[in-house]
Motif scaffolding. Structure first.
Motif, short mmCIF file in Angstrom:
data_model
loop_
_atom_site.label_atom_id
_atom_site.label_comp_id
_atom_site.label_asym_id
_atom_site.label_seq_id
_atom_site.Cartn_x
_atom_site.Cartn_y
_atom_site.Cartn_z
N SER A 4 59.94 40.01 71.34
CA SER A 4 58.55 39.65 71.63
C SER A 4 57.86 40.74 72.44
N PRO A 5 57.15 41.65 71.77
CA PRO A 5 56.36 42.61 72.51
C PRO A 5 55.20 41.89 73.21
N ALA A 6 54.80 42.36 74.34
CA ALA A 6 53.70 41.75 75.07
C ALA A 6 52.63 42.80 75.33
N VAL A 7 51.40 42.34 75.43
CA VAL A 7 50.30 43.24 75.72
C VAL A 7 50.24 43.46 77.22
N ALA A 8 50.16 44.71 77.64
CA ALA A 8 50.06 45.05 79.05
C ALA A 8 49.04 46.16 79.21
N ALA A 9 48.42 46.24 80.35
CA ALA A 9 47.45 47.30 80.60
C ALA A 9 47.55 47.75 82.05
N ALA A 20 57.86 40.43 66.77
CA ALA A 20 58.67 41.09 65.75
C ALA A 20 59.99 40.36 65.67
N GLN A 21 60.62 40.42 64.52
CA GLN A 21 61.86 39.69 64.31
C GLN A 21 62.85 40.60 63.57
N THR A 22 64.11 40.46 63.92
CA THR A 22 65.14 41.24 63.25
C THR A 22 66.42 40.41 63.18
N ILE A 30 59.31 48.86 67.72
CA ILE A 30 58.13 48.21 68.30
C ILE A 30 57.11 49.30 68.59
N ASN A 31 55.92 49.16 68.04
CA ASN A 31 54.88 50.17 68.21
C ASN A 31 53.92 49.79 69.32
N ALA A 95 67.27 39.86 72.72
CA ALA A 95 66.06 39.07 72.48
C ALA A 95 65.33 38.92 73.81
N ALA A 96 64.10 39.43 73.88
CA ALA A 96 63.37 39.49 75.13
C ALA A 96 61.91 39.80 74.85
N VAL A 97 61.12 39.87 75.91
CA VAL A 97 59.75 40.36 75.82
C VAL A 97 59.79 41.84 76.21
#
Length: 103
Positions: A4-9, A20-22, A30-31, A95-97
């Motif tokens: 789980s990518p998270a949005v950060a700023a 994303a899943q694998t 992860i981009n 499995a994480a953020v």
């Protein structure tokens, strides 16, 4: 399992895919887009396991860098406007953020 990518700023806009899943053992990338990156900003990637605080996985200012103590690589574009974190042979415990941030 889910990555789980998270949005950060941090001082600049950073954008990631929402999820994303694998499958265990299958590489995943992860981009992260950071078009407004400053000249002195580092590119930082964090991982937050369930119930834990975020941990810094890797950081760089340019180029690519191997993940210490883990199978994987961080790539950064020549103009530094995007980066990609590749997790090599991930396990269920990965499995994480995953956070991309500028600092």
């Amino acid at each position: 399992f889910f990555i789980s990518p998270a949005v950060a700023a941090v001082r600049a806009q950073v954008q990631q895919e929402p999820s994303a899943q694998t499958t265990e053992g299958i590489n995943i990338t992860i981009n992260c887009s950071h078009p407004n990156i400053g000249i002195s900003d580092s590119i930082n990637w964090y991982r937050q396991l369930p119930g834990r605080v975020p941990e810094l996985l890797v950081f760089t200012f340019k180029g690519s860098k191997a993940l210490p103590d883990k199978a994987g690589q961080l790539w950064v574009s020549a103009d530094r406007r995007w980066s990609a974190l590749c997790l090599g042979r991930p396990r269920r415990g990965d499995a994480a953020v995953y956070y991309c941030a500028l600092g």
